[in-house]
Design a protein around this motif. Structure first.
Motif, PDB file in Angstrom:
ATOM      1  N   ASN A   3       0.991  -5.468   4.502  1.00  0.00           N
ATOM      2  CA  ASN A   3       1.969  -4.766   3.653  1.00  0.00           C
ATOM      3  C   ASN A   3       2.312  -5.547   2.390  1.00  0.00           C
ATOM      4  O   ASN A   3       2.968  -5.027   1.493  1.00  0.00           O
ATOM      5  N   LYS A   5       0.056  -6.742   0.376  1.00  0.00           N
ATOM      6  CA  LYS A   5      -0.962  -6.456  -0.626  1.00  0.00           C
ATOM      7  C   LYS A   5      -0.527  -5.303  -1.523  1.00  0.00           C
ATOM      8  O   LYS A   5       0.287  -4.469  -1.143  1.00  0.00           O
ATOM      9  N   GLY A   6      -1.106  -5.279  -2.720  1.00  0.00           N
ATOM     10  CA  GLY A   6      -0.897  -4.122  -3.582  1.00  0.00           C
ATOM     11  C   GLY A   6      -1.628  -2.909  -3.013  1.00  0.00           C
ATOM     12  O   GLY A   6      -2.479  -3.042  -2.125  1.00  0.00           O
ATOM     13  N   LYS A   7      -1.315  -1.746  -3.533  1.00  0.00           N
ATOM     14  CA  LYS A   7      -1.925  -0.510  -3.072  1.00  0.00           C
ATOM     15  C   LYS A   7      -2.960  -0.009  -4.091  1.00  0.00           C
ATOM     16  O   LYS A   7      -2.922  -0.397  -5.258  1.00  0.00           O
ATOM     17  N   LEU A   8      -3.843   0.850  -3.628  1.00  0.00           N
ATOM     18  CA  LEU A   8      -4.747   1.563  -4.535  1.00  0.00           C
ATOM     19  C   LEU A   8      -4.260   3.005  -4.614  1.00  0.00           C
ATOM     20  O   LEU A   8      -4.309   3.742  -3.636  1.00  0.00           O
ATOM     21  N   TYR A   9      -3.765   3.400  -5.801  1.00  0.00           N
ATOM     22  CA  TYR A   9      -3.301   4.777  -6.019  1.00  0.00           C
ATOM     23  C   TYR A   9      -4.435   5.616  -6.611  1.00  0.00           C
ATOM     24  O   TYR A   9      -5.049   5.225  -7.608  1.00  0.00           O
ATOM     25  N   LEU A  35       2.492   1.091 -13.026  1.00  0.00           N
ATOM     26  CA  LEU A  35       1.229   0.357 -12.962  1.00  0.00           C
ATOM     27  C   LEU A  35       0.795  -0.164 -14.330  1.00  0.00           C
ATOM     28  O   LEU A  35       1.072   0.448 -15.358  1.00  0.00           O
ATOM     29  N   CYS A  83      -5.072  -6.935  -5.941  1.00  0.00           N
ATOM     30  CA  CYS A  83      -4.241  -6.386  -4.866  1.00  0.00           C
ATOM     31  C   CYS A  83      -3.863  -7.456  -3.846  1.00  0.00           C
ATOM     32  O   CYS A  83      -2.826  -7.358  -3.172  1.00  0.00           O
ATOM     33  N   SER A  88      -0.483  -3.569  -7.493  1.00  0.00           N
ATOM     34  CA  SER A  88      -1.127  -2.292  -7.205  1.00  0.00           C
ATOM     35  C   SER A  88      -1.999  -1.844  -8.372  1.00  0.00           C
ATOM     36  O   SER A  88      -1.773  -2.219  -9.533  1.00  0.00           O
ATOM     37  N   ALA A 111     -11.566  -0.586  -0.940  1.00  0.00           N
ATOM     38  CA  ALA A 111     -10.173  -0.783  -0.530  1.00  0.00           C
ATOM     39  C   ALA A 111     -10.054  -0.814   0.996  1.00  0.00           C
ATOM     40  O   ALA A 111      -9.359  -1.659   1.566  1.00  0.00           O
ATOM     41  N   ILE A 116      -6.743  -2.678   2.103  1.00  0.00           N
ATOM     42  CA  ILE A 116      -5.770  -2.272   1.076  1.00  0.00           C
ATOM     43  C   ILE A 116      -5.370  -0.826   1.317  1.00  0.00           C
ATOM     44  O   ILE A 116      -6.236   0.037   1.531  1.00  0.00           O
ATOM     45  N   ARG A 117      -4.094  -0.553   1.301  1.00  0.00           N
ATOM     46  CA  ARG A 117      -3.619   0.811   1.537  1.00  0.00           C
ATOM     47  C   ARG A 117      -4.047   1.730   0.395  1.00  0.00           C
ATOM     48  O   ARG A 117      -3.865   1.416  -0.781  1.00  0.00           O
TER      49      ARG A 117
END
Length: 238
Positions: A3, A5-9, A35, A83, A88, A111, A116-117
């Protein structure tokens, strides 16, 4: 999954030159505002979109990584390293949603490999919108990408899709390079059987949006302007 880590949107864009908030929810704008790191196919169009949806965002602060056919694959595998430090990243498509008929899928795969979320955001997909509007079997359909360029191979592919549609009650979706749309339409009319149904969905969500489903025998009297316009074709044979 870490949690920290950064996220991939996965950030959707418009399907043409319309106002972003006419077709995108406010949540997309809010994410872009937060971002600074983006992975894009074309830097110029990506910057234009970001500026249009968030006019006050600082352009010089943006870190843009390109994901096109010239991208070095070893370098691409470093695109999500940030990330690991809690930052993110946004993945932008050229049109519509990332990773669907779009090179962004390899970043999404990366990811998952890195734990990575992945956060998909809501936006327009021309493939899904065309299927929704076609009147065809929305329970069972296939996206086939591009058909062959060679005329004889393309006509064989069209006949194969018609046969599959009838055998499986499966709607067959495909696309064409926009400047070849007229040729594709001609080949569809000359290759499919008269009772086969064809949906043409062109410039979806734009002012000149055109969506129509007819049997082939009726399409022979119709002449929609498809030249250089992004178009989805769907075949269904009952």
């Amino acid at each position: 999954m870490d949690n920290q880590k950064g996220k991939l949107y996965l950030i959707p864009t418009t399907l043409g030159d319309n106002e972003p908030l006419e077709v995108l929810p406010l949540s997309v704008k809010k994410v872009i505002e937060e971002l600074d790191h983006f992975i894009v196919e074309n830097e110029k169009t990506a910057r234009k979109f970001i500026k249009r949806i968030t006019p006050r965002k600082s352009q010089p602060s943006l870190i843009i990584l390109k994901l096109d056919k010239y991208a070095d694959q070893l370098e691409v595998r470093t695109y999500l390293d940030v990330c690991e430090t809690g930052v993110s990243v946004g993945l932008l498509s050229e049109a519509g949603v990332p990773a669907i008929a779009d090179p962004g899928a390899e970043i999404v795969k990366l990811a998952h490999e890195k734990g990575i979320r992945v956060v998909p955001l809501v936006g327009p997909s021309s493939i899904i919108l065309a299927m929704m509007a076609s009147g065809f079997n929305g329970q069972h359909f296939t996206f086939n990408g591009y058909l062959p360029i060679d005329t004889s191979e393309r006509k064989a592919a069209i006949k194969s899709l018609e046969r599959l549609s009838k055998e499986k009650n499966q709607s067959q979706i495909f696309i064409e390079t926009p400047y070849r749309n007229e040729k594709m339409f001609t080949d569809l009319k000359s290759t499919l059987t008269p009772g086969a149904k064809l949906c043409i969905a062109c410039n979806i969500t734009l002012e000149d949006e055109y969506i129509r489903t007819l049997e082939i025998k009726d399409w022979k009297n119709e002449h929609p302007d498809l030249h250089k316009k992004p178009t989805i074709f769907i075949i269904h044979k009952e």
